[in-house]
Design an enzyme around this catalytic site. Structure first.
Site, PDB file in Angstrom:
ATOM      1  N   ARG A  33       0.814  -1.223   0.000  1.00  0.00           N
ATOM      2  CA  ARG A  33       0.000   0.000   0.000  1.00  0.00           C
ATOM      3  C   ARG A  33       0.839   1.260   0.000  1.00  0.00           C
ATOM      4  NH1 ARG A  33      -3.822  -1.780   4.005  1.00  0.00           N
ATOM      5  NH2 ARG A  33      -2.823  -3.753   3.657  1.00  0.00           N
ATOM      6  N   THR A  34       1.972   1.260   0.695  1.00  0.00           N
ATOM      7  CA  THR A  34       2.754   2.494   0.725  1.00  0.00           C
ATOM      8  C   THR A  34       3.319   2.815  -0.662  1.00  0.00           C
ATOM      9  OG1 THR A  34       3.347   2.019   3.010  1.00  0.00           O
ATOM     10  CG2 THR A  34       4.633   3.677   1.889  1.00  0.00           C
TER      11      THR A  34
ATOM     12  N   LYS B 280      22.672  -8.121  -6.086  1.00  0.00           N
ATOM     13  CA  LYS B 280      24.047  -8.517  -6.441  1.00  0.00           C
ATOM     14  C   LYS B 280      25.058  -7.897  -5.493  1.00  0.00           C
ATOM     15  CE  LYS B 280      22.814  -8.415 -11.330  1.00  0.00           C
ATOM     16  NZ  LYS B 280      22.932  -7.562 -12.528  1.00  0.00           N
TER      17      LYS B 280
ATOM     18  N   ARG C 244      12.152   3.336   1.245  1.00  0.00           N
ATOM     19  CA  ARG C 244      11.844   2.426   2.359  1.00  0.00           C
ATOM     20  C   ARG C 244      13.019   1.474   2.491  1.00  0.00           C
ATOM     21  NH1 ARG C 244       6.593  -0.992   3.837  1.00  0.00           N
ATOM     22  NH2 ARG C 244       6.096   1.093   4.566  1.00  0.00           N
TER      23      ARG C 244
ATOM     24  N   HIS D 264       7.967   6.236  10.229  1.00  0.00           N
ATOM     25  CA  HIS D 264       7.157   6.111   9.020  1.00  0.00           C
ATOM     26  C   HIS D 264       6.254   7.347   8.992  1.00  0.00           C
ATOM     27  CE1 HIS D 264       5.040   4.633   5.691  1.00  0.00           C
ATOM     28  NE2 HIS D 264       4.580   3.489   6.136  1.00  0.00           N
TER      29      HIS D 264
END
Lengths: 213, 316
Positions: free
Chosen positions: B54-55, B82, B104, B134
């Protein structure tokens, strides 16, 4: 010393608005399908005042024309709204972030209506361009007309007003300030010289009264 | 405001201004044409080193509604798997010409590093970092509370919000305690002792272990936190049934709330654990509304960070 002179007093503003109300009625043959949209901040009280005057004048007019109507003339109301143009401005990234004001459309919207945009000062024409873009996202009016209390010239875009309160020849270095009772406590239009920071206590008229758009 | 990294960066006036802008943005989202031209020509990169539905979608929708171009980057399937470092990824973004980065990251502080290390010079928005902050979630929670409890205006002075559950692992709880206190609300945290972080007594809130006692104290909203099983490395509570019985919001507890009280949950919900289906689907629940409000709030954040003249403003 910066000099400030008042060019329109309260009663002159009042007369100009009454005249514009009659011109709008004349041009549009009555007040049917009119929607008045003010451009914040000072266009909004101007639009509200104009709507009142148009309704008054139109009620008087129809009273004379239909004497046989036994119920008397139906009260005329002209829908008023406001249209925020901040997100549509072309200088949005060249100035500090501006706050947004809500856009309020009257019930019935603007589709197939005659929209009359109302602003206080017409200068470069850029805010009117932004308002036209905002209108296009909100609906499809049958036609759009423009009212300005003061036209100070120096247009940068091919835009003109349909109804003008007063044409005011100015130099680009001068500042035009519109004060309205609803926001500033009294009505006046004044011109001040360059470098005269008019009313530094009021930081919010970022684009409104000074006509710097 | 240059970056949005933590709700502690916001004072009351800045927070209220953001919520007011979000209110104006929300109003544009009921139109037929939802797209606004404010951020035309700008590129926003969604840099997601951690799973999110959702974010990420919310930020993407917000950016697109403001006419920005969006590049989505997720660690899975990129060079990060990698072994590429955050610095090298940041420099790649700079070369691409990103105008803002929404990040994030599983490590607390990664957005701060990205914003202040000098690798890139664009605004950084924290979309959740580890167990730290957040901020846009807290803003959308405050926006939702303000709509219901304060008529969509001003702050939340005098309101009482109870935050229940896994506070230890929750960046949502940290951000919310800071922002709600800044907005004048009273906050009570409820959690088992094992799920409270060290130093919680210095936060701007009350703390209790007893949910039923907290719910009798004139509650305006209950915010349930997700039990973050993916971050739990040892047993924090004896069993899920015991947790649900002592700290879950069920029908009985819901019935004891006053009529106007709201139930919030940041999602995704563990139904049957911290919140029962009855509570989650009740009319008091704002879970779906919170998602819709998230888009408006993120539009306000992107607009505030990107629309103004960046050169003219200091680093706030």
């Amino acid at each position: 010393m910066p000099t400030t002179r008042v060019v329109l007093e309260s009663d002159e503003i009042s007369r100009a608005l009454t005249r514009i109300a009659h011109e709008i009625l004349e041009r549009n043959r009555g007040s049917a399908d009119l929607v008045l949209l003010g451009i914040p901040r000072r266009g909004v009280p101007l639009a509200t005042r104009l709507a009142g005057r148009i309704a008054q004048a139109d009620a008087r007019g129809s009273q004379g024309q239909q004497p046989d109507d036994s119920r008397g003339p139906a009260p005329v109301t002209v829908p008023v709204g406001e249209i925020d143009i901040t997100l549509y401005r072309d200088d949005i990234r060249r100035r500090p972030t501006r706050g947004l004001t809500p856009t309020r459309l009257p019930e019935g919207g603007i589709d197939e209506k005659t929209v009359i945009l109302v602003d206080d000062v017409l200068y470069s024409g850029r805010s009117v361009r932004a308002a036209l873009d905002a209108l296009a996202d909100l609906g499809r009016p049958r036609s759009v007309q423009l009212v300005t209390l003061v036209d100070r010239g120096h247009r940068q875009l091919p835009i003109r007003a349909d109804y003008v309160g007063k044409n005011l020849p100015t130099a680009t270095s001068e500042r035009v300030q519109v004060q309205l009772a609803e926001i500033d406590g009294h009505d006046a239009v004044s011109i001040s010289d360059a470098g005269a920071p008019e009313a530094p206590a009021a930081p919010e008229p970022s684009r409104t009264g000074e006509g710097s758009e | 405001m240059r970056h949005l990294l933590s709700t502690t960066d916001l004072d009351r006036d800045a927070a209220v201004a953001l919520l007011d802008t979000a209110e104006a943005m929300a109003q544009t989202q009921s139109r037929t044409i939802k797209k606004l031209p404010a951020l035309r020509g700008l590129t926003i990169v969604n840099l997601f080193f951690e799973d999110s539905t959702r974010t990420r979608i919310s930020f993407e929708a917000a950016a697109k509604r403001l006419s920005a171009d969006v590049i989505n980057f997720s660690a899975k399937g990129s060079s990060v798997s990698k072994g590429e470092s955050l610095k090298d990824t940041a420099q790649t973004l700079r070369a691409i010409g990103a105008d803002a980065v929404v990040v994030r990251h599983p490590s607390s502080g990664a957005p701060h590093r990205l914003a202040h290390a000098g690798w890139i010079d664009t605004p950084v928005v924290n979309a959740g970092d580890g167990m730290h902050q957040h901020p846009t979630q807290a803003l959308l929670d405050a926006f939702t509370l303000r709509r219901h409890l304060a008529d969509g205006r001003g702050d939340l002075a005098g309101r009482h919000v109870v935050v229940v559950g896994d506070v230890l692992h929750s960046r949502v709880a940290r951000s919310n305690v800071d922002l709600l206190a800044t907005l004048g609300a009273r906050v009570t945290l409820v959690a088992p002792p094992t799920l409270l972080p060290i130093g919680v007594e210095s936060w701007r809130c009350a703390v209790t272990y007893d949910l039923d006692a907290a719910l009798t104290d004139d509650v305006d909203a209950v915010m349930m936190l997700r039990v973050q099983r993916e971050r739990m490395t040892s047993g924090f509570f004896p069993s899920e049934r015991e947790y649900a019985r002592r700290y879950g919001l069920d029908g009985t507890r819901l019935g004891r709330l006053s009529d106007h009280a709201l139930v919030l949950h940041p999602g995704p919900m563990n139904r049957g654990l911290e919140i029962s289906a009855e509570a989650a689907d009740s009319p008091r629940s704002t879970v779906v509304e919170q998602v819709a409000n998230g888009v408006s709030v993120r539009m306000a954040v992107l607009y505030t960070l990107l629309a103004g003249d960046l050169a003219g403003e200091g680093d706030a």
